[in-house]
Design an enzyme around this catalytic site. Sequence first.
Site, PDB file in Angstrom:
ATOM      1  N   ILE A 111      43.066  21.260  76.686  1.00 41.51           N
ATOM      2  CA  ILE A 111      42.673  22.071  75.534  1.00 41.51           C
ATOM      3  C   ILE A 111      41.410  21.455  74.942  1.00 41.51           C
ATOM      4  O   ILE A 111      41.292  20.233  74.832  1.00 41.51           O
ATOM      5  CB  ILE A 111      43.810  22.162  74.481  1.00 41.51           C
ATOM      6  N   ILE A 142      42.679  16.338  76.186  1.00 36.54           N
ATOM      7  CA  ILE A 142      41.762  16.898  75.197  1.00 36.54           C
ATOM      8  C   ILE A 142      40.382  16.952  75.844  1.00 36.54           C
ATOM      9  O   ILE A 142      39.859  15.936  76.300  1.00 36.54           O
ATOM     10  CB  ILE A 142      41.712  16.036  73.919  1.00 36.54           C
ATOM     11  N   LYS A 143      39.806  18.155  75.884  1.00 35.23           N
ATOM     12  CA  LYS A 143      38.493  18.308  76.530  1.00 35.23           C
ATOM     13  C   LYS A 143      37.374  17.997  75.539  1.00 35.23           C
ATOM     14  O   LYS A 143      37.309  18.578  74.457  1.00 35.23           O
ATOM     15  CB  LYS A 143      38.328  19.728  77.070  1.00 35.23           C
ATOM     16  N   ILE A 144      36.516  17.078  75.944  1.00 31.35           N
ATOM     17  CA  ILE A 144      35.365  16.670  75.144  1.00 31.35           C
ATOM     18  C   ILE A 144      34.120  16.821  76.015  1.00 31.35           C
ATOM     19  O   ILE A 144      34.094  16.337  77.143  1.00 31.35           O
ATOM     20  CB  ILE A 144      35.504  15.210  74.666  1.00 31.35           C
TER      21      ILE A 144
END
Length: 371
Positions: A111, A142-144
Amino acid sequence: MTAENSPLAKLSAEGVAVWLDDLSRDRLTTGNLQELVDTREVVGVTTNPSIFQAAISKSSLYDDDLRRHARQGSDAEAAVRDFTSNDVRAAADLLAPVVERTGGLDGRVSIEVDPRLAHETDATTAQARDLWSLVDRPNIFIKIPATRAGLPAITSTIAAGISVNVTLIFSIERYHEVMDAYQTGLEQRLEAGESLDGTASVASFFVSRVDAEVDKRLDSIGTDEALALRGKAAVANARLAYAAYEEVIAADRWRRLEAAGAKRQRPLWASTSTKNPSYPDTMYVDQLVAPDTVNTMPESTLEAVADHGVVTGDTIRPNLDDARQTFAALESAGVDLADVSRTLEDEGVEKFESSWNELLESVAGKLEAAK
């Protein structure tokens, strides 16, 4: 599972994790996602703002939640975060058996932080922590984005014990910085006396968009030398990224971390559907086979591979010299590969921002109509 001699089964046997690049409530409620896990070797799921924009805008399955949020007086951002986190949580629960079966290697769902924060380090770090707590499942990423501001956010997030999918990587140079950011985060975690158990990462290296941009420039150059290079840049770029990965995991710095329990940050091939219809629709899968990799595919590419993919073993390491020659030829032809990467990063952030804004506008309209 798929038949043992099927292309997808062969892909998995070669050490390539097959992930689905899509998620929707429809997939969850109809059993489609479970079916893909059961029959198509799918062991992970990636999402992005464009995927959620399509999923939420086109489905009626969010209507009850929309009415609830309308009654509560929620704004569009709160509603969207609720929808997306619920879908990711449900997918993570569905994939929990995969986590157990693979020893925590796969069974992950991604996400993304708000793409409007791509150039804000502290805000990205804060939202990464918020999303991790909100979804509250150990098997999420967690997409960064791998922007300049994203790099220190990756380090801080990993140091906090939060698993990260680094997205929007286009160049080998930036990929080295991403791998450094991951290792620095792990080192900070160790220095703080924390365990590395459970903390993981993948690095999403975008593929087809590279060919789309480079081919456009080759067409503009127009020489025979240039035109002969069309459709070769993306695979060469990804193969050289894998070589960089192998260099890092062979170094003393990584060996010390691995001895302390660190998990490798696998390269993930993203954007694997071909943009040019004249190219084979499985080329960004067939030509990028190597151990310790992930290939995340839209369902159309997944089904194409299942139907006529050609998996014959490692197609990366035996072809590294060819990849280097391709890069040299591209530069000789006049393609500025550094400028290509900058352009694609800027466009990638802009596209995700646009999709996110469209989603917010759509949900805001639906919330108003539901009052």
